[in-house]
Scaffold this active site. Structure first.
Site, mmCIF file in Angstrom:
data_model
loop_
_atom_site.group_PDB
_atom_site.id
_atom_site.type_symbol
_atom_site.label_atom_id
_atom_site.label_comp_id
_atom_site.label_asym_id
_atom_site.label_seq_id
_atom_site.Cartn_x
_atom_site.Cartn_y
_atom_site.Cartn_z
ATOM 1 N N GLU A 113 -1.318 -9.045 4.964
ATOM 2 C CA GLU A 113 -1.248 -8.485 6.279
ATOM 3 C C GLU A 113 -2.512 -8.679 7.077
ATOM 4 O O GLU A 113 -2.674 -9.042 8.454
ATOM 5 C CB GLU A 113 0.169 -7.272 6.768
ATOM 6 C CG GLU A 113 -1.096 -6.276 7.358
ATOM 7 C CD GLU A 113 -1.062 -5.066 6.206
ATOM 8 O OE1 GLU A 113 -0.965 -5.285 5.403
ATOM 9 O OE2 GLU A 113 -1.584 -3.561 5.701
ATOM 10 N N CYS B 298 0.544 -1.040 -0.140
ATOM 11 C CA CYS B 298 0.116 -0.433 0.030
ATOM 12 C C CYS B 298 0.930 1.513 0.151
ATOM 13 O O CYS B 298 1.793 1.654 -0.991
ATOM 14 C CB CYS B 298 -1.058 0.180 1.207
ATOM 15 S SG CYS B 298 -2.321 0.769 1.172
ATOM 16 N N HIS C 34 -3.381 -5.448 1.018
ATOM 17 C CA HIS C 34 -3.478 -6.194 2.668
ATOM 18 C C HIS C 34 -2.748 -7.291 2.738
ATOM 19 O O HIS C 34 -3.997 -7.313 3.611
ATOM 20 C CB HIS C 34 -3.734 -4.897 3.331
ATOM 21 C CG HIS C 34 -4.100 -3.837 3.529
ATOM 22 N ND1 HIS C 34 -2.669 -2.946 3.923
ATOM 23 C CD2 HIS C 34 -4.385 -2.109 2.592
ATOM 24 C CE1 HIS C 34 -2.787 -1.196 3.974
ATOM 25 N NE2 HIS C 34 -3.755 -1.523 3.230
#
Lengths: 260, 769
Positions: free
Chosen positions: A210, A87, A208
């Site tokens: 994560e 990002c 993302h």
């Protein structure tokens, strides 16, 4: 021995803690890399997390690239070290010229936060080797400037050299090549969600992974991406050991395997 | 042009009576600077001078409560040495004047209340209310407010996980922007907003002080709007979320390292409020060195420095030996930091120009500009007993159990229940909120188990099995008819939204948005609402731990519908045991728990059908408590696959939402007693829908009987058509007798329902999707 992976913290980074948490789930030992320090602490790989580095008031990533840590990251990357920008981290890498292209404001001119599907173009990279098969991976995007742009020659080179890492896809896996496709959340050219540099050791990714590391939160599809990075970094760290240790161990091919 | 000179106190918004009260407290006339300090601290916004006597009646205690009203935020224990801090606050008038900055700084302000307690903010919920969505001004406000909430929350990295978006013509001139924030804090690190220990340093850190937000509390928040709104723009603050992010990290580092003995954020009334409140809470005084305050611009007058509402500033009370550590933390995060004064033992807020010596005494030649007892500015501020009078044409609420005559019901002529359902699902107040929440980062911090869009938000607590469940609800439609009932219903619905996930409601925070308290009718609405809020919280056994009162919500010629915004945080010990509201497997049995009640007043159906003078359905708080007890017990026992409360739009909308969210419809039969519209679209409280595997039905019925809650099998899930048959005595008869033609069933394709629901909001906002 767990693999030490650095997570850069700029003032305004806001996914640094999430990224460290998910890297832990992926088997790594996360290490904070403060933006004012050029000391990378001997990490085996580096992740640039999401957020709004230095506020991003001027343009995403434009100030972060001049920080001391980014000079060190550039050197690390030039030496072949693995770097993943997620990002805002992707935006910083693009501003720093470590990956090609630019991230423009989203097609709708609004911040967009929603779950998307992306599919890897290749399964043999340090960032995708444990994904297993080419399948849609569900994970969130959350950005205002995520429309991937590169000039036609660069795009052609990326496609020719297999440097498109991920594309946005429909739930059935059809690539969202058209910037206006509903499955393309931001108007990225050729549906590009992630790219690598020419050497293949530096990658930028808008979604993302994560945030998709636990089924409890809706998807664990991002975890194989982080695991790939950790595994590749671990091998490189072990490989470095072999190289330096060869004098002692007389080039025994079994040593690398023994380290793992 | 010569106009008669207005006395200074009046120009600052103080009445003659208030000036007399100030002189009585000082024993002398205040000087101009002192008057300016009083004007902001005695504003309605800061002093709660009209609402304080009412708020004292609320239940605030409980075994879990660590900090209640009066602190920056309420804090409750959740076990394992952790506690949750939460609070809701309004930023209505700033958002009306400048929607982006008004909403953004609303988020910033409530976040500071949370981390001032030492808690890391983990979630934001925004409750927004606007006028007619077809009005271009409304669209301008919606766009600006949503972008402002997102622009700030996204940047600071706190997810916006829930909230509300309501359109009602009464908000046309005065939108409501209420923002709730939640944080997690270690119990042994909870920080108080107090200034103990004479000799301790007063450290101001964060942004420098500028001329923005001068008089925001008094000029904007505590007066009704006139025609000269744009002239109030300088009173709106400007937000810097990047500075706030740094402020969060620096503050939490100061807290974790034990470097401060007290912390207070600077919001309304700026430094004046920060020093007087912290001193008063500790029974101390503070002497402020005006010259030490970092400024954005030269030439600021002392009163501007002292009442500026520049954002992203905090005050820490620091022992002298910790001064260097605090400075080091601030330097690391790139934040200006200055010692601006000392804690004293004299109980006064003293302002000097010319510097302090090493002991905190004025240097020779320094000039004292103001000296006011801290209590006079805060706890001993003026309080008014306002006049309350109900509106003349108010109708009494029906007694529980009394069935109204059909003639009182809204017209059902020609009602096609399927068409009504599609209309409701696509209506601006019930349609999907995706257009809003896609602009908010709702995943950051990776705790969001259930985000915005369907019922309460669920956040796991990292490192535990626990989850926090949060919601906001406010019933302005019923409040407009009966403010007592409306407030009690809002508490019932908000707590039910938590219980229906399986979690236990912990505490209530509230934002009371009402009109000009000097108008007896508006004050009566406030008084009734506080009574309803208190009664409901006592009946449900849940404390009120904090909140905010926003008065003067009036534009020229119109007051808002009285709006009690209720925020609730709940706790679940095992996140895996919680259930969501979407239909899952096929052939699940769907059961309706609770009690039917007549009354379509204040309902979404009434909005759609063009009003009417029907009464709202009554609320029985003992039944509400029984229902919520059943929900938690049934879900805790693993008997429930999905659950959803029946609220806005009634039973039919609740069923349709569960079907849309699950991608699976079903076949249902609804008993109709008298009026189909009441059965399908009535909003009787204390009801919920449960989906369960067939083998769980028998134990569920037994559990319901134990709790004294009616539980009826109304159908099964499956397929992609929503079929709702109306059965029983009076299915169509009662309506036919009145000359109505009523369809017997809803039979709609799930895709059509979803389409209506998804397109409703973008269409209402003019294709903004």
């Amino acid at each position: 021995m767990s693999v030490r992976v650095g997570v850069v913290v700029f003032p305004g980074s806001n996914c640094d803690r999430d990224t460290a948490w998910a890297l832990g789930l992926a088997g790594a030992e996360p290490v904070e890399l403060w933006h004012e320090s050029a000391d990378l602490g001997g990490v085996a790989a580096i992740v640039l997390p999401g957020g709004f580095a230095y506020g991003d008031y001027l343009r995403a990533g434009v100030i972060a690239r001049f920080s001391p840590v980014m000079r060190a990251v550039a050197g690390f990357a030039a030496a072949g070290g693995l770097v993943l920008g997620i990002c805002n981290g992707f935006q910083v890498l693009a501003e720093a010229g470590l990956v090609p292209g630019a991230l423009l404001r989203n097609r709708g001119l609004r911040f967009v936060c929603r779950e998307v599907a992306i599919a890897p173009e290749r399964l043999d990279t340090p960032f995708t080797r444990l994904v297993g098969e080419r399948r849609p991976l569900r994970m969130p995007v959350a950005h205002g400037e995520g429309a991937y742009y590169a000039d036609p020659a660069t795009l052609a080179a990326l496609e020719r050299d297999g440097r498109v890492l991920f594309r946005y896809v429909a739930p059935d896996g059809t690539p969202a090549l058209d910037p206006d496709d509903r499955a393309n959340p931001n108007g990225s050219l050729r549906g590009i969600a992630g790219v690598t540099n020419a050497a293949g050791n530096v990658a930028g990714l808008m979604p993302h992974p994560e945030r998709a590391a636990e089924a409890l939160l809706g998807s664990a599809d991002g975890l194989p991406i982080l695991r790939s990075l950790v595994a590749a970094a671990g091998e490189r760290a072990a490989g470095a050991f072999v190289v330096t240790g060869r004098r002692v161990l007389a080039g025994d091919g079994g040593v690398e395997g023994g380290r793992r | 042009m010569s106009e008669p000179a207005v006395p200074l106190h009046q120009a600052l918004g103080l009445t003659d009576e208030e000036l007399v009260a100030i002189e009585a407290r000082l024993g002398r006339a205040p000087n101009d600077l002192e008057l300016a300090m009083f004007s902001v601290m005695w504003s309605e916004h800061c002093s709660y001078k009209s609402s304080r006597p009412l708020l004292r009646t609320l239940p605030t205690g409980g075994p879990d409560v660590v900090a209640g009203p009066g602190e920056n935020a309420g804090v409750q224990r959740i076990g394992g040495g952790l506690a949750v801090a939460f609070k809701i606050e309004s930023h209505n008038h700033p958002s009306a004047v400048e929607p982006y900055q008004g909403a953004a700084t609303g988020v910033g302000g409530i976040l500071r209340d949370i981390f001032a307690m030492g808690a890391r903010p983990i979630a934001v919920l925004d409750a927004l209310r606007f006028g007619d969505p077809g009005d271009p001004r409304t669209r301008h406000l919606v766009n600006g407010v949503v972008a402002g909430v997102g622009g700030y929350g996204n940047c600071v990295g706190v997810p916006t996980v829930g909230g509300e978006l309501v359109f009602d013509p009464s908000y046309g001139g005065n939108p409501l922007v209420n923002v709730m924030a939640i944080g997690i804090v270690r119990e042994d690190q909870i920080m108080r907003a107090a200034a103990p220990g004479p000799g301790n340093l007063v450290v101001l850190y964060g942004s420098a002080t500028g001329r923005d937000g001068i008089g925001g509390a008094s000029v904007l928040a505590s007066a009704t709007f006139g025609a000269q709104d744009p002239s109030k723009r300088p009173a709106v603050q400007v937000g810097d979320p990047f500075a706030e992010k740094l402020l969060i990290e620096a503050t939490l580092e100061i807290v974790e390292r034990g470097l401060a003995v007290g912390i207070q954020d600077l919001g309304a009334a700026g430094i004046t409020c920060g020093v007087s409140e912290t001193a008063d809470r500790a029974g101390t005084g503070i002497i402020v060195d005006l010259d030490a305050i970092p400024r954005r611009e030269p030439g600021m007058a002392p009163f501007e420095v002292l009442i500026s509402e520049s954002q992203e500033r905090m005050v820490a009370i620091v022992r002298p030996e910790r001064r260097a550590d605090v400075a080091e933390v601030c330097a690391r995060w790139g934040l200006p930091c200055a010692v601006i004064g000392r804690v004293t033992a004299d109980g006064d807020v003293t302002v000097v120009e010319g510097g302090l010596d090493g002991e905190g005494r004025p240097l020779p030649g320094a000039r004292e500009l103001a000296r006011v007892p801290a209590a006079a500015l805060t706890s001993d501020a003026i309080v008014f007993e306002r006049l309350a009078a109900p509106p003349p044409r108010r109708r009494p609420a029906p007694a529980p159990g009394v069935r109204p005559e059909p003639a009182e019901l809204l017209p059902e002529r020609g009602m096609d229940p399927g068409a009504v359902l599609v209309g409701l699902l696509g209506s601006p107040n019930l349609a999907s909120r995706r257009w809003v929440y896609e602009q908010y980062d709702h995943h950051v911090q990776t705790n969001t188990v259930a985000g915005p869009g369907r019922g309460a938000a669920v956040l796991r607590v990292k490192g535990t099995r626990q989850a926090l469940v949060a919601t906001t609800d406010g019933d302005q439609a019923v409040s407009a008819l009966d403010p007592y009932l409306g407030a009690a219903l809002s508490v019932a619905e908000a707590t039910r939204n938590v219980s229906v996930t399986g979690a236990r409601p912990l505490g209530v925070t509230n934002c009371l948005n009402y009109g000009d308290p000097t108008r007896p009718e508006a004050f009566w609405q406030l008084r009734e609402a506080v009574r309803g809020l208190g009664d409901a919280c006592r009946a449900l056994g849940i404390p009120v731990t904090g909140g905010n009162v926003s008065l003067y919500n009036e534009a020229p010629g119109s007051a808002i519908a009285p709006t009690p915004e209720i925020g609730v945080v709940g706790l679940a010990d095992d996140v895996d045991r919680l259930v969501g509201p979407a239909f899952g497997a096929a052939d699940d049995v769907v059961l309706l728990a609770g009690w039917a009640a007549p009354g379509l007043g204040g309902s979404a159906y009434a909005d759609l059908a063009g009003g009417g003078d029907d009464d709202p359905p009554p609320l029985d708080l003992a039944r509400e408590a029984a229902l919520q007890g059943l929900l938690r017990a049934a879900i805790g026992a693993g008997l429930v696959a999905a659950a959803q409360d029946v609220s806005r739009g009634g039973l039919a909308v609740a069923l349709a939402e569960m079907a849309i969210w699950g991608g699976r419809a079903g076949h249902f039969r609804v008993a109709v007693a008298g009026a189909p519209a009441v059965a399908l679209f009535g909003e009787a409280p204390s009801r919920a829908l449960l989906a369960a595997r067939p083998d769980a039905v028998t134990p569920l019925l037994a559990l319901a009987a134990e709790h004294g809650v009616p539980l009826a099998d109304i159908g099964t899930t499956g397929g992609d058509r929503l079929l709702v048959e109306l059965v029983g005595e009076g299915a169509t008869g009662a309506a036919e007798e009145r000359g109505a033609r009523v369809a017997d069933a809803i039979d709609l394709d799930l895709g059509d329902l979803r389409h209506a629901w998804e397109q409703g909001l973008p269409q209402a906002l003019g294709g903004e999707g």
